[in-house]
Design a protein around this motif. Structure first.
Motif, mmCIF file in Angstrom:
data_model
loop_
_atom_site.group_PDB
_atom_site.id
_atom_site.type_symbol
_atom_site.label_atom_id
_atom_site.label_comp_id
_atom_site.label_asym_id
_atom_site.label_seq_id
_atom_site.Cartn_x
_atom_site.Cartn_y
_atom_site.Cartn_z
ATOM 1 N N GLN A 134 34.408 53.361 35.229
ATOM 2 C CA GLN A 134 33.080 53.507 34.654
ATOM 3 C C GLN A 134 32.286 52.234 34.955
ATOM 4 O OE1 GLN A 134 31.747 56.237 32.838
ATOM 5 N NE2 GLN A 134 33.571 57.336 33.531
ATOM 6 N N THR A 135 31.018 52.264 34.653
ATOM 7 C CA THR A 135 30.211 51.057 34.737
ATOM 8 C C THR A 135 29.603 50.771 33.378
ATOM 9 O OG1 THR A 135 28.229 52.270 35.417
ATOM 10 C CG2 THR A 135 29.636 51.377 37.170
ATOM 11 N N ALA A 136 29.284 49.511 33.151
ATOM 12 C CA ALA A 136 28.641 49.080 31.914
ATOM 13 C C ALA A 136 27.604 48.028 32.258
ATOM 14 C CB ALA A 136 29.675 48.528 30.930
ATOM 15 N N LEU A 137 26.830 47.661 31.275
ATOM 16 C CA LEU A 137 25.770 46.677 31.488
ATOM 17 C C LEU A 137 26.137 45.388 30.781
ATOM 18 C CD1 LEU A 137 22.957 46.846 32.931
ATOM 19 C CD2 LEU A 137 21.968 46.992 30.645
ATOM 20 N N TRP A 138 26.228 44.318 31.559
ATOM 21 C CA TRP A 138 26.529 43.002 30.991
ATOM 22 C C TRP A 138 25.259 42.459 30.351
ATOM 23 C CZ3 TRP A 138 30.994 39.880 31.117
ATOM 24 C CH2 TRP A 138 30.810 38.561 30.684
ATOM 25 N N THR A 139 25.344 42.069 29.098
ATOM 26 C CA THR A 139 24.160 41.562 28.398
ATOM 27 C C THR A 139 24.385 40.157 27.859
ATOM 28 O OG1 THR A 139 24.878 42.570 26.317
ATOM 29 C CG2 THR A 139 23.424 43.864 27.733
ATOM 30 N N GLY A 140 25.323 39.439 28.466
ATOM 31 C CA GLY A 140 25.571 38.073 28.025
ATOM 32 C C GLY A 140 24.526 37.123 28.573
ATOM 33 N N THR A 141 24.815 35.825 28.505
ATOM 34 C CA THR A 141 23.881 34.822 29.015
ATOM 35 C C THR A 141 23.858 34.858 30.535
ATOM 36 O OG1 THR A 141 25.648 33.174 29.021
ATOM 37 C CG2 THR A 141 24.284 33.337 27.038
ATOM 38 N N GLY A 142 22.820 34.329 31.098
ATOM 39 C CA GLY A 142 22.710 34.285 32.554
ATOM 40 C C GLY A 142 22.015 35.498 33.095
ATOM 41 N N ASN A 143 22.705 36.239 33.957
ATOM 42 C CA ASN A 143 22.108 37.378 34.642
ATOM 43 C C ASN A 143 22.091 38.594 33.721
ATOM 44 O OD1 ASN A 143 20.996 38.995 36.566
ATOM 45 N ND2 ASN A 143 22.864 39.197 37.785
ATOM 46 N N VAL A 144 21.138 38.643 32.822
ATOM 47 C CA VAL A 144 21.062 39.713 31.828
ATOM 48 C C VAL A 144 20.776 41.042 32.515
ATOM 49 C CG1 VAL A 144 19.864 40.524 29.777
ATOM 50 C CG2 VAL A 144 20.283 38.079 30.090
ATOM 51 N N GLY A 145 21.494 42.083 32.084
ATOM 52 C CA GLY A 145 21.255 43.400 32.634
ATOM 53 C C GLY A 145 21.992 43.674 33.914
ATOM 54 N N GLU A 146 23.099 42.975 34.147
ATOM 55 C CA GLU A 146 23.863 43.166 35.374
ATOM 56 C C GLU A 146 24.876 44.288 35.214
ATOM 57 O OE1 GLU A 146 26.901 40.675 38.312
ATOM 58 O OE2 GLU A 146 26.145 39.778 36.463
ATOM 59 N N VAL A 147 24.896 45.212 36.178
ATOM 60 C CA VAL A 147 25.870 46.300 36.139
ATOM 61 C C VAL A 147 27.230 45.772 36.588
ATOM 62 C CG1 VAL A 147 26.518 48.540 37.096
ATOM 63 C CG2 VAL A 147 24.130 48.060 36.539
ATOM 64 N N VAL A 148 28.268 46.066 35.791
ATOM 65 C CA VAL A 148 29.629 45.642 36.135
ATOM 66 C C VAL A 148 30.532 46.866 36.159
ATOM 67 C CG1 VAL A 148 29.357 43.325 35.186
ATOM 68 C CG2 VAL A 148 30.192 45.157 33.708
ATOM 69 N N GLN A 149 31.592 46.771 36.937
ATOM 70 C CA GLN A 149 32.559 47.854 37.045
ATOM 71 C C GLN A 149 33.636 47.672 35.981
ATOM 72 O OE1 GLN A 149 32.129 50.246 39.376
ATOM 73 N NE2 GLN A 149 33.864 51.465 38.687
ATOM 74 N N VAL A 150 33.928 48.733 35.265
ATOM 75 C CA VAL A 150 34.990 48.709 34.252
ATOM 76 C C VAL A 150 36.133 49.584 34.747
ATOM 77 C CG1 VAL A 150 35.629 49.200 31.877
ATOM 78 C CG2 VAL A 150 33.345 48.317 32.394
ATOM 79 N N LEU A 151 37.327 49.007 34.750
ATOM 80 C CA LEU A 151 38.511 49.709 35.242
ATOM 81 C C LEU A 151 39.540 49.746 34.127
ATOM 82 C CD1 LEU A 151 39.937 50.974 37.734
ATOM 83 C CD2 LEU A 151 40.808 48.679 38.248
ATOM 84 N N GLY A 152 39.984 50.943 33.761
ATOM 85 C CA GLY A 152 41.031 51.104 32.750
ATOM 86 C C GLY A 152 42.316 51.575 33.395
ATOM 87 N N LEU A 153 43.420 50.863 33.167
ATOM 88 C CA LEU A 153 44.719 51.205 33.736
ATOM 89 C C LEU A 153 45.781 51.171 32.645
ATOM 90 C CD1 LEU A 153 44.727 49.098 37.043
ATOM 91 C CD2 LEU A 153 44.210 51.530 36.795
ATOM 92 N N ASP A 154 46.885 51.849 32.887
ATOM 93 C CA ASP A 154 48.023 51.808 31.969
ATOM 94 C C ASP A 154 48.753 50.487 32.196
ATOM 95 O OD1 ASP A 154 50.188 52.158 30.365
ATOM 96 O OD2 ASP A 154 50.993 53.902 31.422
#
Length: 858
Positions: free
Chosen positions: A98-118
């Motif tokens: 999935q993807t999510a939106l990083w809203t921390g300091t710095g590059n606000v609004g950056e799309v990041v890749q989220v990977l879930g594994l066992d």
């Protein structure tokens, strides 16, 4: 060989240094063509290489992948059907992407890749490259809720250390996560340019509200048994699931962006084609000027082979200098191009931002070879001309021009042949989805105009002589006569200028027409008062969903009259990727305003789709898959294969992959799903858009993260995305202008400097410096005018090919033709101004021509 090198230094290099400005302009023209071609190829290669690298890193040692083919997720019950794998020492690893939106300091609004594994499986701990450079003291922190590992690049940019918390917008909610460790960018942490967050699959399912659902299952099985296992799985698993090699996903992306890549490459090739004409122009004039020298060389014993080698070496030196300069410039330009291409590919095709910068050395070698090849192609005809004449003929300066004049009729017949070829090619269908014949038609059109140029100029310049004398007196007539007398040189000069202007004009018309079409489409179809989507969604159309409870609450807010809840995801249709959309057709029947190709009222079409299983499709989908209104398409749904009637085809410019859109009742029945990705909200008459928007924000609270745009804001956003998508084409446009101006200057300097003999004789006969300058400036203006008129004409025809053949066959869109009159007038004046300014220095040089020296040489 040493003797040949000495001749090369004395004859060739000396000639290049004596004509520094003309040589420099030619080198720059070649450099620009090579640079834009290399930059486009590097950018495309980087986007695909980064995607392939990410797939390889995420897949690890897996050699088969199970993915949904007709929906966006898998039921995790599929794992129960894979228990037999242990019998062949195989392993299965479920995953969430999935993807999510990083809203921390710095590059606000950056799309990041989220990977879930066992992360409890032995396979993922030992085989998937999860090397940590830092982590929290407790290694089991990663299994705690809302904990994850962060890619090294992402952590470095945002100054995140193990144990720090960071906020993400997941779908329509803000969720605070804790960094359990930092993934090394040398392994899995380098996937997706390091913009990666890895978490346990249970954490990912909870965060994205995907209980019991998966994005994929990676398998590791014996390599020799892969075909048999793949066949067995495909038979046993539901029909809406695909079993693929991991590399097939990269191949699918390459297939999706193939038309985009080839169109950019072909357009950039036109810039290099202008460089070929510049080489041809330079070598032709060089050889014409040095014909007496060639005759002398032949008379004292130089063979044809030696003459050929010397002049081809001269062209190669120019081409090598231009190509090397172009490679350097292309590498610099590719940084901009890579970002633009990556953004476009992410927005339209992959949904993932891949901006890692790398250079494929093979592409540099290809650019070097291609630049030199184009140089040889451009130089070969004038070089052969240098070897084909006798010493006596070479001593006569007018022999070449008289030959061109005598051959103008034959060249015109050849040009007509190319014109017929272009016309026939433009009527042919695409080849494997690519407008191959459209490209051939464009090349044929350019060659037709070039070969028709000598005869056209011969007739036109003769007809213009009375007008030139009337407007500019004797100086005007003499300028026309000089150009008419140097028909070969004039034709090459005007042709090179024509191609540069034609490229500039055709791109301007294509971009302008497409933009005007999108504006008209948006104004017609975007009718809702408010458009709502999850805050995580703007830069990635393929992920991000709204909570159904949020939708129900919005429906009951005062001032809201109707809500069209939409959902979309990527599917495969007959082996081609496309988008499946779901909408509330009952709302669209009352409030929507899609543009249908058959011009039937939208309400009637929407009502029919609700009466029986039916869909509407976009023009792009219809053209890609040869589907027409009234046809039946079959989709493999989770409840089994289902036939849907195509009730209508509508215009849409949001994705060249196309859309199949079905009413929500049919989607819920056959797909058993209720997901929603965005909303079109229609307000009651008199309701305040801003007031309703603020009410939505206030009632849903701070925990819900939505992006709410008004009608006007959405229209502006569509145009912003359009301009961002066409950023590379705009760059091509700028390069076209630069190449056209270089062609103007190169041609003027060449023609004026080679007319030194004529100016010397005129001064000997009593012409003053101001008269000589006026002749040169009239020549400059006339050359600019001829190049402008022919370039505008050919550019107009090229734009028709781009709009109605190449783009239509590549992307399936109907574009309304529109002429950007303001730009065309500005470019016309720019070229004319450049021609006159470029003529000032040659005019000064011509005025200083020493008449006695010229007469003595005669």
């Amino acid at each position: 060989m040493p003797q040949f090198l000495q001749w090369l230094r004395q004859l060739t290099l000396r000639s290049l240094l004596q004509n520094k400005l003309r040589t420099l302009l030619t080198i720059l023209g070649i450099a620009l063509g090579v640079a834009i071609l290399l930059a486009i190829n590097l950018a495309n290669d980087m986007a695909l290489a980064n995607f392939r690298d990410s797939i390889d890193r995420v897949s690890g040692k897996s050699n088969l992948t199970i993915r949904p083919a007709q929906s966006d997720t898998l039921d995790e019950q599929v794992l129960s059907r894979l228990r037999w794998l242990w019998l062949i020492r195989g392993e299965a690893s479920p995953g969430i992407e999935q993807t999510a939106l990083w809203t921390g300091t710095g590059n606000v609004g950056e799309v990041v890749q989220v990977l879930g594994l066992d992360l409890l499986s032995t396979f993922n701990r030992t085989e998937n490259g999860m090397r940590l450079i830092r982590r929290t003291p407790d290694p089991l922190d990663i299994l705690k809720p809302n904990h994850g590992y962060i890619g090294e690049s992402l952590a470095r940019d945002h100054h995140v250390q193990p144990g720090d918390t960071f906020p993400l917008v997941v779908n329509d909610r803000r969720v605070d996560f804790t960094a359990a460790g930092i993934l090394s960018e040398s392994e899995l942490g380098g996937a997706y340019g390091g913009r990666l967050i890895l978490m346990d699959i249970g954490t990912a399912q909870q965060a994205f509200r995907m209980p019991g659902r998966l994005s994929k299952v990676d398998l590791v099985v014996p390599e020799t048994a892969i075909p048999a296992i793949q066949s067995k799985l495909q038979q046993e698993l539901p029909t809406d699931i695909a079993v693929q090699r991991p590399t097939q996903r990269s191949a699918q992306v390459e297939k999706m962006i193939r038309a985009y890549r080839y169109n950019l490459t072909t357009l950039s090739f036109i810039a290099l084609l202008v460089g070929v004409f510049l080489i041809y122009n330079t070598m032709s004039i060089t050889i014409i000027r040095r014909r007496p020298e060639i005759g002398t060389m032949r008379a004292i014993g130089f063979s044809r082979k030696q003459i050929f080698g010397l002049f081809l070496s001269e062209a190669t030196v120019i081409g090598l200098a231009g190509t090397l300069l172009g490679i350097g410039f292309g590498v610099l330009l590719s940084r901009f191009a890579a970002k633009a291409v990556a953004t476009t590919v992410a927005a339209l095709y992959t949904g993932q931002i891949l901006e890692a910068f790398s250079i494929n050395p093979w592409l540099l070698a290809e650019a070097l070879a291609f630049g030199l090849l184009m140089t040889v192609i451009g130089a070969i005809i004038p070089v052969l001309e240098a070897t084909a004449v006798s010493p006596a003929e070479a001593s006569r300066r007018a022999s070449y021009e008289s030959r061109v004049e005598r051959s103008s009729g034959k060249l015109a017949i050849l040009g007509l042949g190319f014109a017929v070829l272009a016309g026939l090619a433009s009527l042919q269908p695409p080849v494997a989805g690519l407008p191959v014949f459209g490209f051939i038609a464009a090349l044929g059109l350019i060659l037709a105009a070039a070969f028709l140029m000598p005869l056209g100029l011969k007739l036109l310049l003769t007809a213009l002589l009375p007008l030139l004398k009337k407007l500019f007196h004797t100086e005007g007539r003499l300028a026309g006569l000089i150009l008419r007398g140097a028909l070969g040189r004039t034709a090459v000069a005007v042709a090179s200028l024509m191609i540069g202007i034609a490229m500039m004009v055709s791109l301007a018309v294509m971009i302008g027409s497409f933009r005007q079409t999108v504006i008209a489409w948006v104004n017609q179809t975007v009718q809702a008062d408010l458009w709502i989507e999850p805050a995580s969604r703007p830069n990635s159309k393929q992920t991000g969903r709204l909570d159904p409870q949020v939708v129900d609450r919005i429906r009951h807010i005062p001032g809201v009259d109707a809500v069209d809840a939409f959902y979309e995801f990527r599917i495969d249709y007959n082996g081609n990727p496309t988008n499946l959309g779901v909408g509330d057709f009952s709302v669209l029947a009352r409030r929507g305003n899609l543009l249908f190709m058959n011009n039937e009222p939208a309400a009637d079409i929407f009502q029919r789709t609700l009466a029986h299983p039916a869909v509407i499709v976009t023009e792009a989908f219809a053209n890609r898959n040869q589907v027409r209104q009234g046809d039946t398409i079959r989709l493999t749904t989770p409840t089994g294969p289902q036939a849907f009637k195509v009730e209508a085809v509508y215009y849409d410019y949001s994705s060249d992959l196309g859309y199949i859109v079905m009413p929500r009742p049919w989607y819920q029945r056959f797909y058993r799903d209720h997901k929603i990705s965005n909303l079109a909200v229609y307000l009651t008459p008199g309701a305040s858009v801003e007031q309703v928007r603020q009410t939505i924000y206030r009632q849903l609270g701070q925990e819900t993260r939505l992006l709410i745009r008004s009608n006007g804001e959405l229209r502006a956003e569509v145009l912003r995305v359009f301009d961002r998508t066409f950023a590379i084409t705009y760059a091509l446009h700028v390069i076209a202008i630069a190449v056209a101006l270089l062609a103007v200057m190169n041609s003027l300097f060449s023609l004026v400097l080679e007319a030194r003999r004529e100016f010397g004789i005129l001064k000997y006969l009593g012409a003053g410096d101001r008269q000589i300058s006026r002749i040169v400036l009239v020549k400059a203006g006339l050359l600019g005018l001829l190049g402008n008129v022919s370039g505008l004409s050919v550019g107009f025809l090229l734009s028709l090919l781009l709009i109605f053949v190449i783009n239509k066959q590549s992307f399936g869109w109907t574009i309304r033709f529109a002429l950007p009159w303001e730009f065309l007038v500005q470019s016309f004046l720019l070229v004319m101004g450049t021609a006159l300014v470029a003529g000032l220095i040659p005019a000064r040089l011509a005025a200083r021509t020493p008449a006695p020296e010229v007469i003595r040489s005669e």
